[in-house]
Design a protein around this motif. Structure first.
Motif, PDB file in Angstrom:
ATOM      1  N   LEU A 156       0.827  -1.206   0.000  1.00 62.42           N
ATOM      2  CA  LEU A 156       0.000   0.000   0.000  1.00 62.42           C
ATOM      3  C   LEU A 156       0.862   1.256   0.000  1.00 62.42           C
ATOM      4  CD1 LEU A 156      -2.800   1.311   0.172  1.00 62.42           C
ATOM      5  CD2 LEU A 156      -2.620   1.154   2.648  1.00 62.42           C
ATOM      6  N   VAL A 157       1.925   1.269   0.791  1.00 65.82           N
ATOM      7  CA  VAL A 157       2.834   2.420   0.806  1.00 65.82           C
ATOM      8  C   VAL A 157       3.480   2.587  -0.564  1.00 65.82           C
ATOM      9  CG1 VAL A 157       4.961   3.318   1.819  1.00 65.82           C
ATOM     10  CG2 VAL A 157       3.250   2.269   3.292  1.00 65.82           C
ATOM     11  N   ASP A 158       3.882   1.475  -1.180  1.00 64.40           N
ATOM     12  CA  ASP A 158       4.481   1.527  -2.514  1.00 64.40           C
ATOM     13  C   ASP A 158       3.487   2.071  -3.537  1.00 64.40           C
ATOM     14  OD1 ASP A 158       6.311   1.131  -4.577  1.00 64.40           O
ATOM     15  OD2 ASP A 158       5.697  -0.947  -4.888  1.00 64.40           O
ATOM     16  N   HIS A 159       2.256   1.600  -3.466  1.00 65.33           N
ATOM     17  CA  HIS A 159       1.217   2.061  -4.388  1.00 65.33           C
ATOM     18  C   HIS A 159       0.971   3.565  -4.233  1.00 65.33           C
ATOM     19  CE1 HIS A 159      -2.453   2.059  -6.755  1.00 65.33           C
ATOM     20  NE2 HIS A 159      -3.079   2.639  -5.755  1.00 65.33           N
ATOM     21  N   LEU A 160       0.882   4.036  -2.995  1.00 69.53           N
ATOM     22  CA  LEU A 160       0.631   5.464  -2.754  1.00 69.53           C
ATOM     23  C   LEU A 160       1.806   6.328  -3.196  1.00 69.53           C
ATOM     24  CD1 LEU A 160      -1.152   5.288   0.713  1.00 69.53           C
ATOM     25  CD2 LEU A 160      -2.174   5.783  -1.509  1.00 69.53           C
ATOM     26  N   LEU A 161       3.031   5.848  -2.976  1.00 73.64           N
ATOM     27  CA  LEU A 161       4.201   6.612  -3.409  1.00 73.64           C
ATOM     28  C   LEU A 161       4.255   6.731  -4.932  1.00 73.64           C
ATOM     29  CD1 LEU A 161       7.032   5.289  -1.073  1.00 73.64           C
ATOM     30  CD2 LEU A 161       6.132   7.604  -1.147  1.00 73.64           C
ATOM     31  N   ARG A 162       3.948   5.653  -5.620  1.00 75.85           N
ATOM     32  CA  ARG A 162       4.007   5.679  -7.081  1.00 75.85           C
ATOM     33  C   ARG A 162       2.820   6.428  -7.684  1.00 75.85           C
ATOM     34  NH1 ARG A 162       8.129   2.551  -8.714  1.00 75.85           N
ATOM     35  NH2 ARG A 162       8.848   0.991  -7.246  1.00 75.85           N
ATOM     36  N   GLU A 163       1.665   6.329  -7.036  1.00 70.93           N
ATOM     37  CA  GLU A 163       0.469   6.996  -7.542  1.00 70.93           C
ATOM     38  C   GLU A 163       0.579   8.513  -7.442  1.00 70.93           C
ATOM     39  OE1 GLU A 163      -3.318   7.133  -5.176  1.00 70.93           O
ATOM     40  OE2 GLU A 163      -3.911   5.701  -6.728  1.00 70.93           O
ATOM     41  N   ARG A 164       1.162   8.995  -6.366  1.00 72.92           N
ATOM     42  CA  ARG A 164       1.238  10.437  -6.124  1.00 72.92           C
ATOM     43  C   ARG A 164       2.439  11.090  -6.786  1.00 72.92           C
ATOM     44  NH1 ARG A 164      -1.890  11.028  -0.999  1.00 72.92           N
ATOM     45  NH2 ARG A 164      -3.576   9.593  -1.456  1.00 72.92           N
ATOM     46  N   ASN A 165       3.309  10.314  -7.419  1.00 71.68           N
ATOM     47  CA  ASN A 165       4.477  10.831  -8.144  1.00 71.68           C
ATOM     48  C   ASN A 165       5.354  11.731  -7.285  1.00 71.68           C
ATOM     49  OD1 ASN A 165       3.845   9.500 -10.542  1.00 71.68           O
ATOM     50  ND2 ASN A 165       2.464  11.145 -11.174  1.00 71.68           N
ATOM     51  N   TYR A 166       5.773  11.231  -6.131  1.00 70.86           N
ATOM     52  CA  TYR A 166       6.678  11.996  -5.279  1.00 70.86           C
ATOM     53  C   TYR A 166       8.088  12.025  -5.857  1.00 70.86           C
ATOM     54  CZ  TYR A 166       3.054  12.114  -1.750  1.00 70.86           C
ATOM     55  OH  TYR A 166       1.891  12.349  -1.086  1.00 70.86           O
ATOM     56  N   ALA A 167       8.433  11.027  -6.640  1.00 71.13           N
ATOM     57  CA  ALA A 167       9.746  10.986  -7.279  1.00 71.13           C
ATOM     58  C   ALA A 167       9.613  10.256  -8.606  1.00 71.13           C
ATOM     59  CB  ALA A 167      10.745  10.259  -6.382  1.00 71.13           C
ATOM     60  N   GLN A 168      10.539  10.530  -9.514  1.00 71.04           N
ATOM     61  CA  GLN A 168      10.495   9.852 -10.805  1.00 71.04           C
ATOM     62  C   GLN A 168      10.852   8.386 -10.657  1.00 71.04           C
ATOM     63  OE1 GLN A 168      13.102  12.043 -13.357  1.00 71.04           O
ATOM     64  NE2 GLN A 168      11.526  13.518 -13.929  1.00 71.04           N
ATOM     65  N   ARG A 169      11.823   8.108  -9.803  1.00 66.95           N
ATOM     66  CA  ARG A 169      12.273   6.733  -9.606  1.00 66.95           C
ATOM     67  C   ARG A 169      12.274   6.417  -8.122  1.00 66.95           C
ATOM     68  NH1 ARG A 169      17.834   6.738 -12.756  1.00 66.95           N
ATOM     69  NH2 ARG A 169      18.020   4.791 -11.645  1.00 66.95           N
ATOM     70  N   LEU A 170      11.875   5.199  -7.788  1.00 64.25           N
ATOM     71  CA  LEU A 170      11.872   4.756  -6.397  1.00 64.25           C
ATOM     72  C   LEU A 170      12.686   3.474  -6.271  1.00 64.25           C
ATOM     73  CD1 LEU A 170       8.140   5.175  -5.339  1.00 64.25           C
ATOM     74  CD2 LEU A 170      10.062   6.563  -4.623  1.00 64.25           C
ATOM     75  N   SER A 171      13.465   3.395  -5.216  1.00 65.76           N
ATOM     76  CA  SER A 171      14.183   2.168  -4.910  1.00 65.76           C
ATOM     77  C   SER A 171      13.193   1.106  -4.450  1.00 65.76           C
ATOM     78  CB  SER A 171      15.204   2.455  -3.815  1.00 65.76           C
ATOM     79  OG  SER A 171      15.700   1.251  -3.276  1.00 65.76           O
TER      80      SER A 171
END
Length: 117
Positions: A32-47
């Motif tokens: 869920l945290v991963d989904h929210l981080l990717r959905e909200r576009n806080y960064a272009q790339r995530l580790s």
């Protein structure tokens, strides 16, 4: 002579699939945290470790707040934790009160904007 293959020998036993939260031994949902981080576009790339780390931080802060609120409820001879206990616990802890203070981002708002000539 034809050799028969044994079903049991050729079959690879699968391990039961574990969620990322279970592998990290966390209660908070890493997916869920991963989904929210990717959905909200806080960064272009995530580790791959970013949502695990953030879920761990959220779980730690939540556990800390609930422990302090439980102590506050116990001091008031109550069994249940109410929002008032949580508020008092956050207000009495200097680090948490700084974290949740309303004016924590005032320094960013007070930066003077450059004037265009």
């Amino acid at each position: 002579m034809s050799k028969k293959r044994s079903y049991h020998r050729s079959c690879r036993c699968k391990r039961p699939s574990l969620s990322r939260s279970a592998r990290a031994e966390l209660q908070f949902s890493v997916s869920l945290v991963d989904h929210l981080l990717r959905e909200r576009n806080y960064a272009q790339r995530l580790s791959l470790f970013t949502p695990i780390f953030l879920a761990g931080i959220l779980e730690y802060v939540t556990a800390n707040i609930l422990e302090l609120a439980g102590n506050e409820a116990y001091n008031n001879h109550r069994i249940r934790i109410t929002p008032e206990h949580v508020e008092r616990a956050v207000d009495n802890d200097p680090q948490l009160s700084l974290l949740f203070h309303d004016d924590a981002n005032d320094e960013v708002d007070e930066i003077p904007q450059s004037k265009k000539n």
